[in-house]
Design an enzyme around this catalytic site. Structure first.
Site, PDB file in Angstrom:
ATOM      1  N   LYS A 131      -3.108   8.378   3.013  1.00  0.00           N
ATOM      2  CA  LYS A 131      -4.151   8.292   4.047  1.00  0.00           C
ATOM      3  C   LYS A 131      -4.057   8.735   5.089  1.00  0.00           C
ATOM      4  O   LYS A 131      -5.218   9.145   6.097  1.00  0.00           O
ATOM      5  CB  LYS A 131      -4.757   6.778   3.703  1.00  0.00           C
ATOM      6  N   TYR A 167       1.039  -1.242   0.012  1.00  0.00           N
ATOM      7  CA  TYR A 167      -0.060  -0.033   0.002  1.00  0.00           C
ATOM      8  C   TYR A 167       0.799   1.423  -0.095  1.00  0.00           C
ATOM      9  O   TYR A 167       0.594   2.256  -0.557  1.00  0.00           O
ATOM     10  CB  TYR A 167      -0.971   0.021   1.209  1.00  0.00           C
TER      11      TYR A 167
HETATM   12  P1  NAP Z   1     -12.220   4.094  -8.240  1.00  0.00           P
HETATM   13  O1  NAP Z   1     -13.698   3.840  -8.808  1.00  0.00           O
HETATM   14  O2  NAP Z   1     -11.089   3.849  -8.981  1.00  0.00           O
HETATM   15  O3  NAP Z   1     -12.370   5.455  -7.884  1.00  0.00           O
HETATM   16  C1  NAP Z   1     -11.222   6.634  -7.472  1.00  0.00           C
HETATM   17  C2  NAP Z   1     -11.548   7.516  -8.319  1.00  0.00           C
HETATM   18  O4  NAP Z   1     -10.819   8.785  -8.034  1.00  0.00           O
HETATM   19  C3  NAP Z   1     -11.589   7.415  -9.705  1.00  0.00           C
HETATM   20  O5  NAP Z   1     -12.873   7.960 -10.128  1.00  0.00           O
HETATM   21  C4  NAP Z   1     -10.470   8.156 -10.315  1.00  0.00           C
HETATM   22  O6  NAP Z   1     -10.711   8.695 -11.526  1.00  0.00           O
HETATM   23  C5  NAP Z   1     -10.513   9.378  -9.184  1.00  0.00           C
HETATM   24  N1  NAP Z   1      -9.187  10.277  -9.449  1.00  0.00           N
HETATM   25  C6  NAP Z   1      -7.874   9.900  -9.499  1.00  0.00           C
HETATM   26  N2  NAP Z   1      -7.157  11.138  -9.668  1.00  0.00           N
HETATM   27  C7  NAP Z   1      -8.130  12.147  -9.768  1.00  0.00           C
HETATM   28  C8  NAP Z   1      -8.094  13.561  -9.876  1.00  0.00           C
HETATM   29  N3  NAP Z   1      -6.760  14.039  -9.917  1.00  0.00           N
HETATM   30  N4  NAP Z   1      -9.281  14.271  -9.853  1.00  0.00           N
HETATM   31  C9  NAP Z   1     -10.443  13.588  -9.692  1.00  0.00           C
HETATM   32  N5  NAP Z   1     -10.541  12.315  -9.561  1.00  0.00           N
HETATM   33  C10 NAP Z   1      -9.703  11.569  -9.637  1.00  0.00           C
HETATM   34  O7  NAP Z   1     -11.832   3.403  -6.641  1.00  0.00           O
HETATM   35  P2  NAP Z   1     -12.598   3.178  -5.440  1.00  0.00           P
HETATM   36  O8  NAP Z   1     -12.024   2.005  -4.789  1.00  0.00           O
HETATM   37  O9  NAP Z   1     -13.919   3.474  -5.556  1.00  0.00           O
HETATM   38  O10 NAP Z   1     -11.756   4.499  -4.511  1.00  0.00           O
HETATM   39  C11 NAP Z   1     -12.546   5.479  -3.795  1.00  0.00           C
HETATM   40  C12 NAP Z   1     -11.727   6.208  -2.697  1.00  0.00           C
HETATM   41  O11 NAP Z   1     -12.205   4.750  -1.563  1.00  0.00           O
HETATM   42  C13 NAP Z   1     -10.583   6.151  -2.705  1.00  0.00           C
HETATM   43  O12 NAP Z   1     -10.274   7.322  -1.774  1.00  0.00           O
HETATM   44  C14 NAP Z   1      -9.859   4.836  -2.084  1.00  0.00           C
HETATM   45  O13 NAP Z   1      -8.396   5.077  -1.822  1.00  0.00           O
HETATM   46  C15 NAP Z   1     -10.743   4.633  -1.004  1.00  0.00           C
HETATM   47  N6  NAP Z   1     -10.676   3.270  -0.548  1.00  0.00           N
HETATM   48  C16 NAP Z   1     -11.018   2.226  -1.375  1.00  0.00           C
HETATM   49  C17 NAP Z   1     -10.951   0.869  -1.016  1.00  0.00           C
HETATM   50  C18 NAP Z   1     -10.945  -0.415  -1.964  1.00  0.00           C
HETATM   51  O14 NAP Z   1     -10.464  -1.710  -1.778  1.00  0.00           O
HETATM   52  N7  NAP Z   1     -11.510  -0.371  -3.043  1.00  0.00           N
HETATM   53  C19 NAP Z   1     -10.639   0.624   0.134  1.00  0.00           C
HETATM   54  C20 NAP Z   1     -10.702   1.770   1.122  1.00  0.00           C
HETATM   55  C21 NAP Z   1     -10.820   2.931   0.659  1.00  0.00           C
HETATM   56  P3  NAP Z   1      -9.371   7.929 -12.795  1.00  0.00           P
HETATM   57  O15 NAP Z   1     -10.118   6.236 -12.808  1.00  0.00           O
HETATM   58  O16 NAP Z   1      -9.463   8.637 -13.971  1.00  0.00           O
HETATM   59  O17 NAP Z   1      -8.155   7.772 -11.941  1.00  0.00           O
END
Ligand code: NAP
Length: 257
Positions: free
Chosen positions: A164, A157
């Site tokens: 984070k 990570y």
């Molecule tokens: P996701 O569907 O890939 O969403 C992440 C989003 O962030 C994407 O839409 C991505 O766009 C966007 N992003 C990246 N750079 C950006 C920028 N400069 N401006 C605006 N948007 C931007 O993945 P997700 O897992 O749902 O993630 C959402 C949140 O949940 C994140 O903070 C992640 O760390 C957190 N989280 C996820 C998990 C997990 O296991 N999935 C667990 C705990 C926390 P692009 O696709 O263009 O990069």
């Protein structure tokens, strides 16, 4: 008091596709009656996000790369024009270079470190500052997404864990800033969920298997469970909660060896 958000408005950052945690949050909030502005990060995502948002009654769709201050300003201007004000902000955005999500953390480049922090941590502060005038007098709520890797070492990570940690500290400082205005900010610490971003973390599948074997609930969580917690945090049912990290991880965070 029911979980109804009729007449409330929100803006969501981080919808990439139907698997996105931001999309699950959007569904839960819209089902409860909230009118939403859904943003997309770049042109590549626009068509898919527009198709998804068409399912949400009264929603608007706007571009926003959170590293571009003028695009955040434009989102707030459009929200003010279309909705008049804002009750909730959902920040579900993160980014790190794929090659820095494996191997030794000490290999992280300065550029990669700054980029991960700019997108994944600083953006919450800038968005909060720019949303405040629209939230004034509304008892509003801001929700961000974090992960256990911000407080413990999770293999691969790496720099995202450091970002984070900064995000979680930002939640506490922002809570102290905006609390006197009647506004709240919290983070949901979600267990691993298969999304586009998660695919970039090396060894993700074995992480899911480990949690299914060891978490108190003996399973992984769903994006819908995170979405419903987001709904709770945006509703008056959570009116006494701010500056907190709320775990939606099947209880995994309480386990030792
Ligand atoms: P996701 O569907 O890939 O969403 C992440 C989003 O962030 C994407 O839409 C991505 O766009 C966007 N992003 C990246 N750079 C950006 C920028 N400069 N401006 C605006 N948007 C931007 O993945 P997700 O897992 O749902 O993630 C959402 C949140 O949940 C994140 O903070 C992640 O760390 C957190 N989280 C996820 C998990 C997990 O296991 N999935 C667990 C705990 C926390 P692009 O696709 O263009 O990069």
């Amino acid at each position: 008091m029911g979980l109804t958000l009729d007449g409330k408005t929100g803006v969501i950052f981080g919808v990439a596709n139907q698997r996105s945690i931001a999309w699950a949050c959007a569904r839960s909030l819209a089902d409860a009656g909230m009118r939403l502005a859904v943003t997309y990060a770049n042109e590549r995502l626009e068509k898919g996000v527009r198709e998804l948002a068409a399912e949400l009654k009264g929603s608007i769709v706007l571009p926003c790369d959170v590293t571009k201050p003028d695009q955040i300003d434009a989102v707030m201007d459009s929200v003010k024009r279309e909705f008049g004000g804002l009750d909730s902000v959902i920040h579900a955005v993160a980014f790190a270079k794929r090659e820095e999500l494996e191997g030794d953390f000490f290999h992280t480049s300065k550029e990669g470190y700054m980029l991960a922090h700019e997108v994944s941590a600083y953006s919450l502060t800038e968005i909060t500052r720019k949303a405040l005038p629209l939230m004034e007098g509304r008892e509003g709520s801001i929700v961000t997404l974090t992960y256990l890797g911000g407080e413990r070492v999770i293999k691969n990570y790496n720099v995202m864990g450091i970002a984070k940690a900064a995000l979680e500290a930002s939640v506490r400082y922002l809570a102290a800033d905006i609390g006197p205005r009647g506004l709240r900010v919290n983070a949901i610490s979600a267990g691993p969920i298969r999304t586009l971003s998660a695919a970039g973390v090396s060894g993700f599948k074995s992480m899911l298997d480990h949690i299914a074997e060891t978490a108190p609930l003996r399973r992984n969580v769903t994006a819908e469970e995170v979405g419903d917690t987001c709904l709770f945090l945006c509703s008056q049912h959570s009116r006494g909660i701010t500056g907190s990290i709320v775990y939606v991880d099947a209880g995994y965070h309480v386990m030792g060896v």
